[in-house]
Design a protein around this motif. Structure first.
Motif, PDB file in Angstrom:
ATOM      1  N   PRO A   1       0.813  -1.213   0.000  1.00 50.79           N
ATOM      2  CA  PRO A   1       0.000   0.000   0.000  1.00 50.79           C
ATOM      3  C   PRO A   1       0.846   1.263   0.000  1.00 50.79           C
ATOM      4  O   PRO A   1       1.925   1.296   0.591  1.00 50.79           O
ATOM      5  N   LEU A   2       0.338   2.297  -0.681  1.00 52.31           N
ATOM      6  CA  LEU A   2       0.999   3.606  -0.634  1.00 52.31           C
ATOM      7  C   LEU A   2       0.663   4.337   0.657  1.00 52.31           C
ATOM      8  O   LEU A   2       1.468   5.104   1.165  1.00 52.31           O
ATOM      9  N   ASP A   3      -0.539   4.108   1.179  1.00 57.47           N
ATOM     10  CA  ASP A   3      -0.940   4.717   2.451  1.00 57.47           C
ATOM     11  C   ASP A   3      -2.081   3.896   3.051  1.00 57.47           C
ATOM     12  O   ASP A   3      -2.518   2.901   2.461  1.00 57.47           O
ATOM     13  N   GLU A   4      -2.575   4.325   4.198  1.00 51.14           N
ATOM     14  CA  GLU A   4      -3.581   3.540   4.929  1.00 51.14           C
ATOM     15  C   GLU A   4      -4.954   3.536   4.261  1.00 51.14           C
ATOM     16  O   GLU A   4      -5.820   2.750   4.636  1.00 51.14           O
ATOM     17  N   THR A   5      -5.183   4.375   3.235  1.00 53.94           N
ATOM     18  CA  THR A   5      -6.477   4.383   2.547  1.00 53.94           C
ATOM     19  C   THR A   5      -6.521   3.391   1.387  1.00 53.94           C
ATOM     20  O   THR A   5      -7.588   3.140   0.828  1.00 53.94           O
ATOM     21  N   SER A   6      -5.392   2.822   1.034  1.00 49.78           N
ATOM     22  CA  SER A   6      -5.305   1.871  -0.075  1.00 49.78           C
ATOM     23  C   SER A   6      -6.109   0.606   0.222  1.00 49.78           C
ATOM     24  O   SER A   6      -6.191   0.143   1.363  1.00 49.78           O
ATOM     25  N   THR A   7      -6.691   0.042  -0.843  1.00 47.27           N
ATOM     26  CA  THR A   7      -7.390  -1.240  -0.720  1.00 47.27           C
ATOM     27  C   THR A   7      -6.454  -2.305  -0.153  1.00 47.27           C
ATOM     28  O   THR A   7      -6.874  -3.148   0.645  1.00 47.27           O
ATOM     29  N   ILE A   8      -5.191  -2.261  -0.536  1.00 42.65           N
ATOM     30  CA  ILE A   8      -4.218  -3.249  -0.034  1.00 42.65           C
ATOM     31  C   ILE A   8      -3.962  -3.031   1.455  1.00 42.65           C
ATOM     32  O   ILE A   8      -3.814  -3.997   2.211  1.00 42.65           O
ATOM     33  N   ALA A   9      -3.919  -1.781   1.906  1.00 38.17           N
ATOM     34  CA  ALA A   9      -3.762  -1.515   3.349  1.00 38.17           C
ATOM     35  C   ALA A   9      -4.933  -2.104   4.120  1.00 38.17           C
ATOM     36  O   ALA A   9      -4.743  -2.727   5.169  1.00 38.17           O
ATOM     37  N   LYS A  10      -6.134  -1.931   3.591  1.00 33.50           N
ATOM     38  CA  LYS A  10      -7.327  -2.480   4.251  1.00 33.50           C
ATOM     39  C   LYS A  10      -7.285  -4.003   4.251  1.00 33.50           C
ATOM     40  O   LYS A  10      -7.646  -4.643   5.242  1.00 33.50           O
ATOM     41  N   PHE A  11      -6.835  -4.599   3.136  1.00 33.10           N
ATOM     42  CA  PHE A  11      -6.690  -6.056   3.069  1.00 33.10           C
ATOM     43  C   PHE A  11      -5.702  -6.537   4.131  1.00 33.10           C
ATOM     44  O   PHE A  11      -5.972  -7.496   4.851  1.00 33.10           O
ATOM     45  N   LEU A  12      -4.543  -5.866   4.225  1.00 31.04           N
ATOM     46  CA  LEU A  12      -3.528  -6.251   5.213  1.00 31.04           C
ATOM     47  C   LEU A  12      -4.061  -6.128   6.636  1.00 31.04           C
ATOM     48  O   LEU A  12      -3.797  -6.991   7.485  1.00 31.04           O
ATOM     49  N   ASP A  13      -4.827  -5.075   6.915  1.00 30.85           N
ATOM     50  CA  ASP A  13      -5.409  -4.905   8.250  1.00 30.85           C
ATOM     51  C   ASP A  13      -6.368  -6.039   8.582  1.00 30.85           C
ATOM     52  O   ASP A  13      -6.400  -6.526   9.710  1.00 30.85           O
ATOM     53  N   ARG A  14      -7.154  -6.451   7.602  1.00 28.58           N
ATOM     54  CA  ARG A  14      -8.142  -7.510   7.802  1.00 28.58           C
ATOM     55  C   ARG A  14      -7.524  -8.902   7.848  1.00 28.58           C
ATOM     56  O   ARG A  14      -7.904  -9.743   8.660  1.00 28.58           O
ATOM     57  N   ASN A  15      -6.577  -9.165   6.940  1.00 28.34           N
ATOM     58  CA  ASN A  15      -6.109 -10.537   6.714  1.00 28.34           C
ATOM     59  C   ASN A  15      -4.635 -10.776   6.977  1.00 28.34           C
ATOM     60  O   ASN A  15      -4.202 -11.917   7.004  1.00 28.34           O
ATOM     61  N   GLY A  16      -3.852  -9.707   7.051  1.00 22.77           N
ATOM     62  CA  GLY A  16      -2.406  -9.875   7.105  1.00 22.77           C
ATOM     63  C   GLY A  16      -1.871 -10.144   5.705  1.00 22.77           C
ATOM     64  O   GLY A  16      -2.628 -10.205   4.736  1.00 22.77           O
TER      65      GLY A  16
END
Length: 151
Positions: free
Chosen positions: A71-86
């Motif tokens: 993720p580029l920042d905490e709003t990225s879809t990937i940041a949200k994925f990492l928060d949810r799933n690692g």
């Protein structure tokens, strides 16, 4: 629009293009894939629209790739994925010859796409995604490579 009017290709998907893996740190992930797995980074870029820094890592001489997504920042879809799933597998991407045509056929078959129109993907490819609830719980990416064809 009926299936007949869409001129269904013999194969909707022509290959597995890549498997997307969400990672918190792209540099660390590239080093791991290079040093531990012996893979080569074929392409690296930042995609502001998708909110990611990414790298395509080649799997042997097969033409298959692993796409590392940070993720580029905490709003990225990937940041949200990492928060949810690692860290881990985030999507499976199929190569197609015409992303709009394949999306239209799949829409007719009851599979929703995430975008109304394709977006820019890695290396100027054109992409759309299938909704995981309609695709067996898997986020599926449709990838139409740029006319130069490479990762």
């Amino acid at each position: 629009m009926s299936d007949a009017s869409l001129q269904i290709p013999e194969h909707l998907f022509i290959a597995i293009d890549h498997v997307g893996v969400a990672v918190p740190d792209l540099d660390e992930a590239m080093a791991f894939y290079r040093d531990v797995y012996g893979m080569k980074v074929l392409h690296e870029e930042t995609n502001e629209e998708q909110g990611v820094r990414e790298a395509m890592v080649g799997v042997g001489d097969s033409g298959s790739c692993i796409q590392l997504l940070a993720p580029l920042d905490e709003t990225s879809t990937i940041a949200k994925f990492l928060d949810r799933n690692g860290p881990g597998m985030q999507q499976l991407a199929y190569r197609v010859t015409d992303v709009e045509k394949v999306a239209a056929i799949l829409n007719e078959r009851g599979v929703r796409t995430l975008y109304d129109a394709p977006k820019r993907g890695t290396s100027d490819s054109r992409v759309n995604f299938l909704h995981p609830k309609d695709a067996g719980g898997v986020l599926v990416e449709l990838v139409e490579p740029a006319s130069d064809g490479g990762h």
